[in-house]
Write a protein that holds these residues in place. Sequence first.
Motif, short mmCIF file in Angstrom:
data_model
loop_
_atom_site.label_atom_id
_atom_site.label_comp_id
_atom_site.label_asym_id
_atom_site.label_seq_id
_atom_site.Cartn_x
_atom_site.Cartn_y
_atom_site.Cartn_z
N SER A 21 0.87 -1.18 0.00
CA SER A 21 0.00 0.00 0.00
C SER A 21 0.90 1.22 0.00
O SER A 21 1.82 1.31 0.81
CB SER A 21 -0.88 0.02 1.25
OG SER A 21 -1.73 -1.08 1.27
N TYR A 22 0.64 2.18 -0.91
CA TYR A 22 1.51 3.35 -1.06
C TYR A 22 0.84 4.64 -0.60
O TYR A 22 -0.37 4.78 -0.66
CB TYR A 22 1.93 3.50 -2.53
CG TYR A 22 2.90 2.45 -2.96
CD1 TYR A 22 4.26 2.64 -2.84
CD2 TYR A 22 2.45 1.23 -3.45
CE1 TYR A 22 5.16 1.66 -3.20
CE2 TYR A 22 3.33 0.23 -3.82
CZ TYR A 22 4.69 0.46 -3.70
OH TYR A 22 5.57 -0.51 -4.05
N ARG A 23 1.71 5.56 -0.14
CA ARG A 23 1.27 6.91 0.21
C ARG A 23 2.41 7.86 -0.13
O ARG A 23 3.57 7.45 -0.25
CB ARG A 23 0.92 7.00 1.69
CG ARG A 23 2.08 6.76 2.62
CD ARG A 23 1.69 6.86 4.10
NE ARG A 23 2.77 6.49 4.96
CZ ARG A 23 3.79 7.28 5.33
NH1 ARG A 23 3.85 8.52 4.89
NH2 ARG A 23 4.73 6.84 6.14
N THR A 24 2.09 9.12 -0.30
CA THR A 24 3.09 10.15 -0.55
C THR A 24 3.57 10.69 0.79
O THR A 24 2.78 10.87 1.71
CB THR A 24 2.48 11.30 -1.38
OG1 THR A 24 1.99 10.75 -2.60
CG2 THR A 24 3.51 12.36 -1.70
N LEU A 25 4.87 10.91 0.90
CA LEU A 25 5.41 11.49 2.15
C LEU A 25 4.91 12.92 2.31
O LEU A 25 4.73 13.65 1.33
CB LEU A 25 6.93 11.52 2.11
CG LEU A 25 7.68 10.30 2.59
CD1 LEU A 25 9.18 10.56 2.59
CD2 LEU A 25 7.25 9.83 3.95
N PRO A 26 4.70 13.36 3.54
CA PRO A 26 4.29 14.74 3.79
C PRO A 26 5.36 15.73 3.30
O PRO A 26 6.56 15.43 3.35
CB PRO A 26 4.14 14.82 5.31
CG PRO A 26 4.11 13.41 5.79
CD PRO A 26 4.81 12.58 4.77
N THR A 34 9.59 13.25 -5.39
CA THR A 34 8.22 12.99 -4.91
C THR A 34 8.22 11.61 -4.27
O THR A 34 7.81 10.63 -4.89
CB THR A 34 7.21 13.06 -6.07
OG1 THR A 34 7.40 14.29 -6.78
CG2 THR A 34 5.78 12.99 -5.57
N ARG A 36 7.42 8.25 -2.54
CA ARG A 36 6.25 7.43 -2.23
C ARG A 36 6.73 6.28 -1.36
O ARG A 36 7.75 5.66 -1.63
CB ARG A 36 5.60 6.92 -3.49
CG ARG A 36 5.12 8.07 -4.34
CD ARG A 36 3.87 7.96 -5.15
NE ARG A 36 3.04 6.81 -5.09
CZ ARG A 36 1.88 6.72 -4.43
NH1 ARG A 36 1.44 7.73 -3.73
NH2 ARG A 36 1.15 5.63 -4.46
N GLY A 38 5.81 2.65 0.36
CA GLY A 38 4.95 1.48 0.33
C GLY A 38 5.22 0.63 1.55
O GLY A 38 6.35 0.54 2.02
N SER A 39 4.18 -0.01 2.07
CA SER A 39 4.39 -0.87 3.23
C SER A 39 3.31 -1.94 3.31
O SER A 39 2.22 -1.80 2.77
CB SER A 39 4.41 -0.05 4.53
OG SER A 39 3.16 0.57 4.72
N TRP A 53 8.82 -2.66 3.67
CA TRP A 53 8.76 -1.21 3.49
C TRP A 53 9.54 -0.86 2.24
O TRP A 53 10.58 -1.47 1.95
CB TRP A 53 9.37 -0.56 4.72
CG TRP A 53 9.41 0.92 4.75
CD1 TRP A 53 8.45 1.76 5.25
CD2 TRP A 53 10.49 1.77 4.33
NE1 TRP A 53 8.87 3.06 5.16
CE2 TRP A 53 10.10 3.10 4.59
CE3 TRP A 53 11.72 1.53 3.75
CZ2 TRP A 53 10.93 4.18 4.30
CZ3 TRP A 53 12.54 2.60 3.44
CH2 TRP A 53 12.14 3.91 3.73
#
Length: 117
Positions: A21-26, A34, A36, A38-39, A53
């Motif tokens: 599952s991926y998200r963008t770092l703050p 940019t 990203r 995943g974990s 990770w």
Amino acid sequence: MRSELELLANCCIEAAELPLSYRTLPPEQTLAGTPRVGSAQLGQMGSRTIGVWELTPSISTDIEVDEFFIVLSGRATVAFADGRPPLELKPGVLGRLEAGTATRWIVTETLRKVYIA
């Protein structure tokens, strides 16, 4: 309830190919690119969490948790704010990070690791 990604007893998985599952770092953690993240959390062993990770090429900052890890793929340098020598990460490297340590992650090839934290 068990997660479909949870590693069951007496089983194994292909951690290098596991979907994450991926998200963008703050923005406050992003210095270049940019990034990203995943974990996938695979389970618990006592009070420790085990997972996979990944971080895409970028430069970012973090405050670490206490963890052991082994790099599966990719390349990165972890620089320490306190000036200690950096870690050079590549496949097969086993490392440990101490809780509270301020770091800068310079990822040149998407880095994937298995961690125990």
